[in-house]
Write a protein that holds these residues in place. Structure first.
Motif, short mmCIF file in Angstrom:
data_model
loop_
_atom_site.label_atom_id
_atom_site.label_comp_id
_atom_site.label_asym_id
_atom_site.label_seq_id
_atom_site.Cartn_x
_atom_site.Cartn_y
_atom_site.Cartn_z
N LEU A 88 -24.00 17.18 28.30
CA LEU A 88 -24.73 18.08 27.38
C LEU A 88 -25.30 17.47 26.37
N LEU A 89 -26.23 17.90 25.80
CA LEU A 89 -26.63 17.57 24.28
C LEU A 89 -26.60 18.76 23.50
N VAL A 90 -25.75 18.63 22.58
CA VAL A 90 -25.49 20.03 21.83
C VAL A 90 -26.17 19.89 20.21
N VAL A 91 -26.99 20.60 19.95
CA VAL A 91 -27.96 20.29 18.78
C VAL A 91 -27.74 21.62 17.81
N ALA A 92 -27.42 21.40 16.48
CA ALA A 92 -27.39 22.46 15.48
C ALA A 92 -28.20 21.99 14.31
N ALA A 93 -29.19 22.63 13.92
CA ALA A 93 -29.94 22.28 12.66
C ALA A 93 -30.30 20.79 12.46
N VAL A 113 -27.71 25.75 19.00
CA VAL A 113 -27.30 27.03 18.46
C VAL A 113 -28.25 27.17 17.36
N HIS A 114 -28.93 28.45 17.26
CA HIS A 114 -29.84 28.75 16.25
C HIS A 114 -29.56 30.03 15.46
N ALA A 115 -29.49 29.93 14.15
CA ALA A 115 -28.95 30.77 13.33
C ALA A 115 -29.79 32.02 13.02
N SER A 116 -30.31 32.68 14.17
CA SER A 116 -31.02 33.82 14.15
C SER A 116 -30.99 34.53 15.68
N LEU A 117 -31.47 35.74 15.76
CA LEU A 117 -31.55 36.42 16.83
C LEU A 117 -32.78 36.32 17.49
N LEU A 118 -33.11 35.21 18.16
CA LEU A 118 -34.41 34.90 18.66
C LEU A 118 -34.97 35.85 19.61
N ALA A 180 -20.33 28.12 15.95
CA ALA A 180 -19.14 27.20 16.76
C ALA A 180 -18.49 28.00 17.96
N SER A 181 -18.09 29.04 17.86
CA SER A 181 -17.39 29.98 18.53
C SER A 181 -18.36 30.34 19.91
N ALA A 182 -19.46 30.31 19.55
CA ALA A 182 -20.47 30.81 20.66
C ALA A 182 -20.72 29.54 21.41
N MET A 183 -20.99 28.29 20.55
CA MET A 183 -21.20 27.31 21.41
C MET A 183 -19.90 26.68 22.20
#
Length: 316
Positions: A88-93, A113-118, A180-183
């Motif tokens: 997995l490639l995990v990306v945050a900001a 993980v994106h900090a909005s409700l896309l 973090a919990s969601a990821m």
């Protein structure tokens, strides 16, 4: 027993650092962070050398192999990334659009993980965007990355309310923990082959741009509601600001006054018990301010010390 998923993490700022810390803490039978990619170290100022990004500091603290490329679209970086053999490639900001050559490296998926409700608030400033828009709620979206900004199919979302006193800073803290919990939840689904994709509705997409210091200058012809949102959205950076005569004043706290409008925008219409400023629509009660190079103090104390009277103009 199956081998733990090998994860390469990509990110830079504090929100991403919190996600990485949680992933490292959760490492064990199901996952292992084998590598980190972040921005190069930056000058510390005054000749004091360089310092790593928030993500780089976490990686160093856990002795995780770290890449800090200046450019990511090079054969050299791609070769170094492939050497981790990630599942997995995990990306945050991370702050860059990743090319397909990188997105094709992980065996299972590149996840963000994106900090909005896309698809609402795509782009660089989703937290600020949600506050400025007066949204009642926000959250995080876990999605598969594609070679377009925040446009990939979604795995799931987690929501939280935006409280009336939430600032950019408080909201980012909440979203860092939620993200973090969601990821971790998404990684667990990946281990079981249970990730399900839902395409984004492109007709509902909105975009946010990178925030700059100039964006924080208050336009007093705007409504009091919008200026109050701006003050919270730009706390702790770049901080909403205005001018009072020759002085720049940072505004850290304010509240919308339930009063009829009168007078020119930016005019101080009351000083006691708290200073109140006329806006394009409505009035704003100033609570906490800061002069350049000074400490944050109550707006009432600031104006008292300056001997500012009713009729003074902000922004002039």
């Amino acid at each position: 027993m199956a081998e733990p998923l090998k994860i390469v993490f990509m990110g830079t700022p504090g929100l991403a650092a919190h996600v990485l810390e949680r992933l490292v803490t959760a490492s064990g039978a199901k996952l292992r962070v084998v590598g980190v990619v972040t921005r190069p170290d930056q000058p510390r100022g005054r000749g004091l050398g360089t310092e790593p990004s928030a993500v780089g500091a976490v990686a160093a603290g856990h002795k995780i192999p770290t890449l800090k490329p200046i450019k990511i679209r090079t054969p050299e970086f791609l070769s170094e990334l492939k050497a981790f053999e990630p599942d997995l490639l995990v990306v945050a900001a991370y702050g860059r659009i990743l090319p397909n050559s990188i997105l094709d490296v992980p065996k299972i998926a590149p996840m963000n993980v994106h900090a909005s409700l896309l698809p609402r608030h795509r782009g660089a400033a989703p937290v600020e965007g949600a506050i400025l828009a007066g949204d009642a709620e926000t959250g995080v979206t876990i999605m598969r990355i594609v070679e377009r900004m925040d446009a990939g199919p979604m795995y799931f979302q987690r929501k939280i309310p935006i409280e009336p006193n939430d600032t950019q800073g408080t909201l980012k803290e909440k979203l860092a923990e939620l993200g973090a919990s969601a990821m971790l939840e998404a990684i667990d689904l990946a281990t079981r082959g249970a990730l399900v994709e839902t395409p984004q509705d492109e007709t509902m997409a909105t975009y946010t741009a990178q925030i700059e210091k100039k964006d924080a200058v208050i336009d007093w012809t705007a409504s009091a509601v919008q200026i109050e949102r701006m003050i919270r959205a730009y706390d702790p950076w770049p901080v909403a600001r205005t001018r009072l005569g020759a002085d720049e004043v940072l505004i850290w706290g304010a509240a919308v006054e339930d009063a009829a409008s009168s007078g020119s925008p930016g005019t101080l219409v009351s000083v006691k018990p708290n200073p109140v400023v006329q806006c394009g629509t409505g009035r704003l009660r100033l609570i906490e301010v800061q002069a350049a190079g000074r400490k944050r103090i109550s707006a009432a104390d600031f104006l008292r010390g300056k001997r500012i009277e009713v009729g003074a103009r902000f922004g002039a």
